[in-house]
Enzyme design. Structure first.
Site, mmCIF file in Angstrom:
data_model
loop_
_atom_site.group_PDB
_atom_site.id
_atom_site.type_symbol
_atom_site.label_atom_id
_atom_site.label_comp_id
_atom_site.label_asym_id
_atom_site.label_seq_id
_atom_site.Cartn_x
_atom_site.Cartn_y
_atom_site.Cartn_z
ATOM 1 N N GLU A 144 53.609 42.687 28.868
ATOM 2 C CA GLU A 144 52.451 43.677 28.677
ATOM 3 C C GLU A 144 51.901 42.686 27.625
ATOM 4 O OE1 GLU A 144 51.529 45.344 30.832
ATOM 5 O OE2 GLU A 144 53.083 46.547 31.498
ATOM 6 N N SER A 194 40.743 46.887 34.279
ATOM 7 C CA SER A 194 40.897 48.578 34.081
ATOM 8 C C SER A 194 39.790 49.435 33.353
ATOM 9 C CB SER A 194 41.634 49.172 34.672
ATOM 10 O OG SER A 194 43.350 49.210 32.910
ATOM 11 N N CYS A 247 39.622 50.806 49.660
ATOM 12 C CA CYS A 247 39.616 49.451 49.844
ATOM 13 C C CYS A 247 39.005 48.752 48.282
ATOM 14 C CB CYS A 247 39.328 49.192 51.250
ATOM 15 S SG CYS A 247 39.503 47.687 51.941
ATOM 16 N N GLY A 285 43.880 41.283 42.685
ATOM 17 C CA GLY A 285 44.495 41.607 43.834
ATOM 18 C C GLY A 285 44.420 40.424 44.846
ATOM 19 N N ASP A 340 51.647 49.560 29.474
ATOM 20 C CA ASP A 340 50.318 49.008 30.152
ATOM 21 C C ASP A 340 48.979 48.851 29.296
ATOM 22 O OD1 ASP A 340 49.228 47.546 32.308
ATOM 23 O OD2 ASP A 340 47.986 49.453 32.147
ATOM 24 N N HIS A 377 49.272 52.811 39.211
ATOM 25 C CA HIS A 377 49.280 52.650 37.803
ATOM 26 C C HIS A 377 50.147 54.188 37.331
ATOM 27 C CE1 HIS A 377 48.466 51.857 33.452
ATOM 28 N NE2 HIS A 377 46.700 52.369 33.295
ATOM 29 N N ASP A 391 41.516 54.536 38.103
ATOM 30 C CA ASP A 391 42.082 55.660 37.234
ATOM 31 C C ASP A 391 41.476 57.318 37.806
ATOM 32 O OD1 ASP A 391 44.497 54.685 36.592
ATOM 33 O OD2 ASP A 391 44.190 53.313 35.148
ATOM 34 N N LYS A 392 39.681 56.821 36.790
ATOM 35 C CA LYS A 392 39.361 57.527 36.724
ATOM 36 C C LYS A 392 39.569 59.174 38.148
ATOM 37 C CE LYS A 392 35.737 56.459 34.143
ATOM 38 N NZ LYS A 392 34.176 55.655 34.014
ATOM 39 N N GLN A 393 39.379 58.150 38.929
ATOM 40 C CA GLN A 393 38.959 59.383 40.201
ATOM 41 C C GLN A 393 40.147 59.710 40.686
ATOM 42 O OE1 GLN A 393 37.654 57.200 43.352
ATOM 43 N NE2 GLN A 393 36.072 55.736 41.753
#
Lengths: 472, 491
Positions: free
Chosen positions: B390, B415, B46, B159, B218, B133, B109-111
């Site tokens: 892009e 990001s 969230c 967002g 991207d 993504h 992304d990393k998670q």
């Protein structure tokens, strides 16, 4: 000359009263008195000619020779002439007073009279009986008489009414030639008739002198134009668009039913166990101090408050939280607030702003139909903004933006119109403009109005349900 | 090390996937959110993007709840607060994932690998997993259970904008894709379209793409023109101006707000319009500078694209992830210490036009970066539509973050993949442009041209104008901005 009305209250045979007029005119100024029908503009002009009973306050500085032309004065003269006819003094049928006698009550400049008679093309009528003249002809007689009396103040109440185009132009020119010699007060209710030489405008409403503006103050001048337009126009609130009609609601159900509402932030209760039902055709006023939860309550109705999904809310046939979208709710609501105005930062034209009300969007993202454009143009005409249809919205004055957003909210004739402090941040003139528009809307539609405000003076006729919130 | 999914595909399939991108007309969304009606949507995470999308979907009539890691709930972290204060049901993975028909993975992304490995065993048979993504699938080669449908819905804005545009009755341009290896029931596209409608994206324009095209374009855009070029350009232009005796406060302001101002012109009318804002002599100057820049930087753009295509970039970045982000954190600290970052914008008035007139070099850098990124992407098989979005389309969005709080804000907003790529670019580009910068004077950055009149050679002006308008990014830009203008009448 310096005419001064100081807190003057004048009664006219108990038929009408001017209240607490404060007004100063000096001899370098030329005024127009304007206002809606019945507002008291003719009465104010008549005061300068010595008519009416002074109840309180003072009037000073009025010169001895005041030339006045008005329907009242004209009617009086005609009535006097008719009485003469009935006066059974001689056993002959009276021919009535000839025009030349009326024109020169005794001490006027005959050469000037002759000149004016020619200008008004009245030569053939000077020997005619005054009472046999048509209304327009007798009007001209009144004008010539007043102009030829070489007055120190000229008071002309609707002097251009009923004149043919040629005479009107001639009279305008003639008055212009007098600007250096005599101060003038004209009663007019059409801005396009205001002669160039007018320096000041007095606006009267309900027997009170509401605004006095300098003609060079173009902002005030334009606002006054609109105010007068809204007060006097015969135009009605444009109809809804049958092609984008709002779905019909079940007449047996209330518009809004809020049941046992609780709203809190970080354990601080904003709204505590509130119940509220808005039935169809009810008008409501919602009041309460800052922080009492007024806007919060409204946003529960409009669907903008995230807590509307966890409270017991019934709006426009939907029990919230059952798969309905906010657009299904918003289609039944017209909404105006200061916050909306802040968010409505777009450079799109005025017509598009009004049309966006059909889609409940800020900005227009859908191609408008011809009918929607036509309806938007009717609204612009009602607002007196027809000549500005393509002006960018963000170039408008704050007050004009508010008017336009009210038109946007109303364009689809929603069952519920929410006006959240619609006069907030507006000066007196714009406040009156907004209230004039809202009254026009209330009178001309079946929309329920929910009016939020805490200024007792900004009352709207016809609202008879009240909800007052208290600060928690 | 995980397997790079793209590298497992045959060349013809790689090219076919890269070439996927189609602008969808609003008439292709007649069913609205129907495909999501009656389905239970559970959002993982969230943050700004997660909250905005969840709120939009709920306001569109969808059933939305949030799942967070048990620790975030127990400690009542910000994500828990955001979700509960907005009236959403919040639960652990174990509580909510088994009930979900559609799971939206909106974590960084990393998670992804950790999150997806945790939730996949809990997911209902035949449910749908959505990404915003494609990195996890394409670069990390994450294998998703065969019965699950995998889609991507990526709003191309932060967002806050995703939410604001929805509330005003509009939306933001959105990219959708279906992972063809995971579409067992053939319902992926219908779900992705309904999701795009639920967030309002269909009103602003939806691009139908592929996971691969999204990732490869991207990554390229964000690390070169979008973040890398603006960061490098900021540092070089600032140091040059100060070196030439221009007031540091003025220099700082010219750059901080200059990118935003000049790229606003780019947004409305492409590279052509941005250069048309300059006087004729300045336009020719900017054109010449950008040609020179393109020649110097082309090998660098090629290298970035090559490394992205063959997986070298993601491999090195993941190595840094595994090494506790040593490189990334080191670079982040370095940026904070640069003179530009440390000099606040001065209290001087700079008119909108002055940003162009005194920022000729900045205009040239934007032009060179946009065109190079576009050329490199299309040369690698990415279609023009994707390459446009892009590169040119997103440049004003990033410029806007610099206007807010300089490079720190930019790097904080983008990001983790973009930030890593940005530093790679910056480190290579600074030395690459050192010689070029030696020839730069204040006429093109800081003071503007000192010319007595604006006379130019007719033939040269015609050449420049023709070259500007003939670039392929202008052709596709005219078409795509045309679609946008039909829908978005805000000017």
């Amino acid at each position: 000359m310096n005419i001064c009305l100081d807190n003057l209250t004048v009664n006219f045979d108990d038929r009408f009263q001017l209240d607490e007029i404060n007004w100063q005119l000096d001899d370098s100024q030329h005024w127009v008195i304007t206002g809606a029908n019945g507002s008291g503009k003719s009465a104010l002009a008549a005061v300068l000619a010595g008519i009416g009973e002074h109840i309180s306050g003072t009037l000073s500085g009025v010169p001895a020779k005041v030339g006045i032309v008005s329907f009242e004065a004209q009617a009086e003269l005609i009535e006097a002439e008719l009485k003469k006819d009935d006066a059974d003094i001689m056993d002959v049928i009276s021919a009535g007073t000839p025009v030349y006698e009326i024109l020169n009550p005794g001490n006027s400049n005959q050469q000037l009279i002759d000149e004016l008679v020619e200008k008004f093309s009245m030569q053939s009528l000077v020997n005619r009986a005054f009472r046999k003249l048509s209304t327009g002809e007798s009007r001209k007689v009144m004008l010539i008489r007043a102009l030829a009396s070489e007055p120190d103040l000229l008071v002309l109440d609707e002097p251009f009414d009923g004149l043919d185009a040629y005479t009107l132009e001639m009279l305008q020119e003639y008055l212009t030639s007098l600007v250096e010699t005599v101060p003038m007060v004209l009663v007019l209710n059409r801005f396009d008739e205001f002669p160039e030489f007018i320096t000041h405008i007095a606006y009267i409403d309900d027997g009170r002198l509401q605004h006095q503006i300098d003609r060079n103050d173009s902002k005030a001048y334009n606002e006054l134009y609109q105010l007068l337009h809204l007060k006097t126009t015969d135009l009605q609130v444009p109809a809804a668009d049958p092609e984008t009609a709002i779905p019909r609601l079940d007449p047996a159900q209330p518009l809004v039913h809020l049941n046992n509402i609780d709203i809190k932030y970080d354990d601080h209760k904003i709204i505590d166990s509130l119940n509220w039902t808005i039935e169809r055709n009810q008008h409501w006023q919602l009041s309460g101090p800052n922080g009492s939860g007024k806007t919060c309550l409204l946003s529960l109705i409009t669907g903008d408050h995230p807590q509307c999904y966890v409270n017991d809310i019934f709006v426009f046939g939907f029990q919230r939280g059952n798969g309905e979208s906010i657009w299904q709710i918003k289609q039944f609501i017209g909404y105006v607030s200061t916050a909306l105005q802040w968010e409505y930062k777009v450079g799109t034209g005025l017509r598009n702003v009004i049309i966006s009300g059909f889609y409940d969007s800020i900005g227009l993202y859908t191609k408008a139909t011809d009918r929607q454009k036509k309806i938007a143009d009717e609204w612009l005409a009602l607002l007196g903004m027809s000549n500005r249809a393509d002006v960018p919205f963000n170039k408008l004055s704050y007050g004009d933006q508010r008017l336009l957003l009210i038109a946007r909210a109303m364009v689809k004739h929603p069952p519920l119109l929410i006006l959240d402090e619609p006069c907030l941040g507006l000066d007196d003139m714009n406040r009156q403009l907004v209230l004039a528009l809202i009254e026009k809307i209330c009178a001309g539609s079946e929309t329920s109005v929910l009016y939020v405000n805490h200024h007792p003076e900004d009352q709207i006729k016809g609202i008879d349900n009240y909800l007052a919130l208290e600060k928690k | 090390m995980p397997n790079n999914y793209f590298n497992t595909l045959p060349l013809r399939e790689q090219l076919a996937q890269l070439a996927k991108c189609r602008f969808m007309d609003i008439s292709e969304f007649p069913d609205g959110v129907e495909a999501l009606k009656g389905k239970k949507i559970v959002v993982i995470g969230c943050g700004a993007q997660g909250l905005a999308q969840g709120m939009n979907l709920r306001d569109s009539g969808c059933d939305v709840s949030y799942t967070l890691r048990a620790a975030a709930i127990a400690e009542k972290r910000q994500s828990w607060k955001s979700a509960t204060e907005n009236g959403f049901v919040v639960g652990t993975y174990e509580e909510l994932i088994p009930t979900a028909d559609v799971v939206l993975n909106l974590t960084p992304d990393k998670q992804h690998t950790a999150v997806v490995n945790a939730i996949m065993p809990l997911m209902k048979q035949g449910a749908c997993l959505s990404y915003s993504h494609g990195f996890n699938i394409v670069e990390e080669g994450m294998k998703i259970r065969e019965d699950l449908t995998v889609i991507m819905v990526a709003p191309k804005c932060p967002g806050s904008e995703v939410r604001n545009e929805y509330v005003r009755g509009f939306g933001v341009p959105t990219l959708i894709a279906v992972h063809e290896d995971n579409d067992p029931k053939g319902e992926g596209l219908a779900l992705a379209k309904a999701y795009a409608v639920g967030t309002g994206g269909h009103k602003a324009g939806v691009l139908m793409s592929s996971f691969i095209a999204e990732v490869k374009s991207d990554l390229m855009g964000e690390q070169t023109i979008l973040c890398g070029m603006l960061q490098t350009g900021s540092l070089l232009c600032f140091d040059k101006m100060v070196e030439e005796g221009i007031d540091p406060g003025y220099a700082s302001k010219l750059i901080q707000f200059g990118w935003e101002t000049v790229t606003e012109a780019l947004k409305y009318g492409g590279v052509t319009n941005m250069l048309d804002r300059l006087s004729n002599p300045a336009k020719i100057k900017a054109f010449d500078l950008s040609e020179e820049l393109k020649q110097i930087m082309r090998p660098l753009y090629n290298k970035h694209q090559d490394d992205i295509i063959d997986g070298t970039f993601s491999r090195t970045m993941m190595e840094d992830w595994a090494n506790d982000d040593v490189n990334l954190l080191g670079w982040r600290a370095e940026t904070a210490e640069t003179a530009f970052e440390k000099t606040p914008a001065g209290d001087v008035e700079i008119s909108e036009q002055e940003y162009f007139d005194h920022g000729i070099l900045m205009v040239a850098m934007v032009k060179a970066g946009v065109e190079l990124a576009f050329e490199t992407m299309t040369a690698a098989g990415i279609v023009a539509d994707s390459a446009y979005y892009e590169s040119l389309h997103e440049t004003p969005l990033i410029a806007n973050t610099i206007a807010r709080k300089k490079l720190y804000e930019m790097n904080a907003t983008i990001s983790d993949t973009a930030e890593y790529g940005c530093y790679l670019y910056n480190h290579a580009c600074l030395p690459l442009l050192a010689d070029f910068m030696k020839g730069i004077k204040t006429d093109v950055i800081g003071r503007g041209l000192a010319v007595d009149d604006n006379g130019v050679d007719n033939a040269r002006l015609i050449e420049v104008n023709t070259a500007l308008r003939a670039h392929p990014v202008e052709a596709i830009g005219t078409v795509l901005r045309g679609h946008m203008a039909d829908m978005k009448k805000i000017v």
